[in-house]
Write a protein that holds these residues in place. Sequence first.
Motif, mmCIF file in Angstrom:
data_model
loop_
_atom_site.group_PDB
_atom_site.id
_atom_site.type_symbol
_atom_site.label_atom_id
_atom_site.label_comp_id
_atom_site.label_asym_id
_atom_site.label_seq_id
_atom_site.Cartn_x
_atom_site.Cartn_y
_atom_site.Cartn_z
ATOM 1 N N THR A 134 0.835 -1.202 0.000
ATOM 2 C CA THR A 134 0.000 0.000 0.000
ATOM 3 C C THR A 134 0.867 1.248 0.000
ATOM 4 O O THR A 134 0.612 2.193 -0.763
ATOM 5 C CB THR A 134 -0.963 -0.007 1.203
ATOM 6 N N HIS A 135 1.892 1.260 0.842
ATOM 7 C CA HIS A 135 2.797 2.413 0.871
ATOM 8 C C HIS A 135 3.461 2.621 -0.487
ATOM 9 O O HIS A 135 3.568 3.749 -0.976
ATOM 10 C CB HIS A 135 3.872 2.238 1.954
ATOM 11 N N SER A 136 3.893 1.550 -1.100
ATOM 12 C CA SER A 136 4.577 1.635 -2.388
ATOM 13 C C SER A 136 3.635 2.137 -3.490
ATOM 14 O O SER A 136 3.997 3.006 -4.290
ATOM 15 C CB SER A 136 5.156 0.268 -2.758
ATOM 16 N N ALA A 137 2.427 1.616 -3.524
ATOM 17 C CA ALA A 137 1.455 2.053 -4.531
ATOM 18 C C ALA A 137 1.081 3.521 -4.324
ATOM 19 O O ALA A 137 0.972 4.287 -5.288
ATOM 20 C CB ALA A 137 0.213 1.168 -4.480
ATOM 21 N N ALA A 158 7.714 1.624 3.122
ATOM 22 C CA ALA A 158 7.521 0.306 2.494
ATOM 23 C C ALA A 158 8.764 -0.555 2.690
ATOM 24 O O ALA A 158 8.659 -1.744 3.024
ATOM 25 C CB ALA A 158 7.208 0.466 1.010
ATOM 26 N N LEU A 159 9.929 0.042 2.516
ATOM 27 C CA LEU A 159 11.175 -0.730 2.662
ATOM 28 C C LEU A 159 11.478 -1.068 4.117
ATOM 29 O O LEU A 159 12.085 -2.103 4.390
ATOM 30 C CB LEU A 159 12.332 0.036 2.024
ATOM 31 N N GLY A 167 10.212 -3.146 -6.025
ATOM 32 C CA GLY A 167 9.636 -1.999 -6.729
ATOM 33 C C GLY A 167 9.887 -0.713 -5.974
ATOM 34 O O GLY A 167 10.291 0.302 -6.556
ATOM 35 N N ALA A 168 9.680 -0.744 -4.670
ATOM 36 C CA ALA A 168 9.911 0.439 -3.834
ATOM 37 C C ALA A 168 11.395 0.805 -3.845
ATOM 38 O O ALA A 168 11.751 1.985 -3.936
ATOM 39 C CB ALA A 168 9.437 0.182 -2.410
ATOM 40 N N TRP A 174 15.770 5.590 -7.949
ATOM 41 C CA TRP A 174 15.617 6.474 -9.107
ATOM 42 C C TRP A 174 15.341 7.910 -8.654
ATOM 43 O O TRP A 174 15.948 8.856 -9.165
ATOM 44 C CB TRP A 174 14.487 5.962 -10.001
ATOM 45 N N ILE A 175 14.446 8.067 -7.685
ATOM 46 C CA ILE A 175 14.114 9.413 -7.179
ATOM 47 C C ILE A 175 15.340 10.063 -6.560
ATOM 48 O O ILE A 175 15.655 11.230 -6.836
ATOM 49 C CB ILE A 175 12.980 9.336 -6.132
#
Length: 186
Positions: A134-137, A158-159, A167-168, A174-175
Amino acid sequence: RRVLFRSEAGRQPEALTQLQMAVAMQPTSAGAQYDMGTVLMKERRFMEAGDFFSAAIRLKPDFSEAYNNLGVVNHVQGRVAEAVTWYTRAAQTDPENAEAEYNLARALVALGEGDAAMRHYERAVELKPDDAMTHSAFASLLISRNQVDLAVLHYRRALAIDPNAMGALVDLAWILDRKSTRLNSS
């Protein structure tokens, strides 16, 4: 519940046979209808699963999980607007149903309704703060809305919950790389 365990253990044929018997013996059991729909959904037999979730709802109109799963069935078949209707009903029937809030947010994103999706992701995180997915989405939606700092917080959360949430991890890297590049170029 032992039947669902068999289904999760990869013994779907045995689970289906037992559930068919349970439904035949207790046709007015919303739980049996729901369980049958759940096993059929895992088998990717979505049309049949939807029929059983609908039957469960007819028998128990406040069955939030059945509304949610009917939403899932419609969502995976590409009927996203219809899925939103069922997810909304699930969330209204049980305001504590974090899965319905999460699924509703995902469907709203797919329909391009980011503002509404934000509210439902916020609610899903509030209801289930230790859910990495949920946090990642939610973070992905925040990125699309240029709310980078808040997205970073959700990716980090999330991590912290699941260090293997690839994914996270990839998105956060990347960010941070982009932020670093901007800082170095100024």
